[in-house]
Design a protein around this motif. Structure first.
Motif, PDB file in Angstrom:
ATOM      1  N   LEU A  12      85.971  72.111  37.450  1.00 42.60           N
ATOM      2  CA  LEU A  12      84.894  71.697  38.338  1.00 42.60           C
ATOM      3  C   LEU A  12      83.951  70.817  37.526  1.00 42.60           C
ATOM      4  O   LEU A  12      83.405  71.255  36.509  1.00 42.60           O
ATOM      5  N   ILE A  13      83.803  69.574  37.975  1.00 44.51           N
ATOM      6  CA  ILE A  13      82.979  68.603  37.265  1.00 44.51           C
ATOM      7  C   ILE A  13      81.800  68.221  38.146  1.00 44.51           C
ATOM      8  O   ILE A  13      81.960  67.960  39.337  1.00 44.51           O
ATOM      9  N   GLN A  14      80.620  68.190  37.533  1.00 48.30           N
ATOM     10  CA  GLN A  14      79.401  67.793  38.234  1.00 48.30           C
ATOM     11  C   GLN A  14      78.546  66.999  37.249  1.00 48.30           C
ATOM     12  O   GLN A  14      78.329  67.445  36.117  1.00 48.30           O
ATOM     13  N   ASP A  15      78.100  65.822  37.667  1.00 45.32           N
ATOM     14  CA  ASP A  15      77.282  64.965  36.806  1.00 45.32           C
ATOM     15  C   ASP A  15      77.952  64.729  35.448  1.00 45.32           C
ATOM     16  O   ASP A  15      77.305  64.753  34.401  1.00 45.32           O
ATOM     17  N   GLN A  16      79.266  64.540  35.475  1.00 48.68           N
ATOM     18  CA  GLN A  16      80.092  64.265  34.298  1.00 48.68           C
ATOM     19  C   GLN A  16      80.051  65.383  33.258  1.00 48.68           C
ATOM     20  O   GLN A  16      80.210  65.157  32.067  1.00 48.68           O
ATOM     21  N   LYS A  17      79.853  66.619  33.743  1.00 48.10           N
ATOM     22  CA  LYS A  17      79.910  67.814  32.896  1.00 48.10           C
ATOM     23  C   LYS A  17      80.919  68.783  33.505  1.00 48.10           C
ATOM     24  O   LYS A  17      81.090  68.835  34.722  1.00 48.10           O
ATOM     25  N   LEU A  19      82.204  72.640  34.248  1.00 50.59           N
ATOM     26  CA  LEU A  19      81.726  74.015  34.375  1.00 50.59           C
ATOM     27  C   LEU A  19      82.554  74.926  33.481  1.00 50.59           C
ATOM     28  O   LEU A  19      83.779  74.969  33.576  1.00 50.59           O
ATOM     29  N   GLN A  87      91.969  71.184  40.064  1.00 54.96           N
ATOM     30  CA  GLN A  87      90.684  70.928  40.700  1.00 54.96           C
ATOM     31  C   GLN A  87      90.778  71.435  42.129  1.00 54.96           C
ATOM     32  O   GLN A  87      91.840  71.360  42.742  1.00 54.96           O
ATOM     33  N   GLU A  89      87.907  72.240  45.751  1.00 53.40           N
ATOM     34  CA  GLU A  89      86.577  72.421  46.325  1.00 53.40           C
ATOM     35  C   GLU A  89      86.341  73.920  46.492  1.00 53.40           C
ATOM     36  O   GLU A  89      87.284  74.715  46.451  1.00 53.40           O
ATOM     37  N   ASN A  93      77.980  80.072  46.642  1.00 54.60           N
ATOM     38  CA  ASN A  93      77.049  79.683  45.586  1.00 54.60           C
ATOM     39  C   ASN A  93      77.567  80.176  44.250  1.00 54.60           C
ATOM     40  O   ASN A  93      77.833  81.377  44.089  1.00 54.60           O
ATOM     41  N   TRP A 105      77.222  73.989  32.267  1.00 60.49           N
ATOM     42  CA  TRP A 105      77.870  72.687  32.421  1.00 60.49           C
ATOM     43  C   TRP A 105      77.927  72.039  31.038  1.00 60.49           C
ATOM     44  O   TRP A 105      76.887  71.811  30.416  1.00 60.49           O
TER      45      TRP A 105
END
Length: 132
Positions: A12-17, A19, A87, A89, A93, A105
């Motif tokens: 899981l990637i968010q803002d190029q970081k 998890l 990967q 979805e 939460n 992250w």
């Protein structure tokens, strides 16, 4: 002959970081996921482990990203961990489950905090331009 620990991991990637999680009593972060139980498919394992670790339900539709292997942390030198990474979805939460002390992250500045196989995954994601 080396022993292989077979695992499945969630990317899981968010803002190029990426998890990552750290279990109670452990020093290093790793990719969420874990070992399959008898008869489980990769996706069944992933859904169960991610629900246990992060309290979210991942989607059945996944994208296989690759298989990564490295020396298993805290084990004898001949023990290798292999992680098939996907990967997907999710619904819910993100929050640490019962065995997880911390989620964070991470990117390339955080390699010293990561297990060997997580470092291999992070480097591959950097090469793909997905993580910084």
């Amino acid at each position: 002959m080396s022993k292989v620990i077979d695992k499945v991991g969630w990317i899981l990637i968010q803002d190029q970081k990426l998890l990552c999680v750290r279990s109670y009593g452990k020093e290093l972060f790793y990719i969420p996921g874990g070992k399959r139980e008898s008869g489980e498919s990769d996706i069944e394992t992933l859904k169960r482990e991610v629900l246990e670790e992060l309290s979210v339900d991942i989607n059945q539709e996944t994208n296989y990203l690759g298989t990564f292997s490295a020396r298993a942390d805290g084990k004898q030198a001949d023990v290798i961990v292999t992680v098939k990474c996907y990967q997907a979805e999710f619904l819910g939460n993100l929050q640490p489950g019962s065995e997880i002390e911390e989620m964070r992250w991470l990117g390339t500045d955080d390699l010293t905090l990561c297990s060997q196989v997580t470092i291999a995954v992070l480097k591959d994601l950097v090469d793909q331009g997905l993580v910084k």
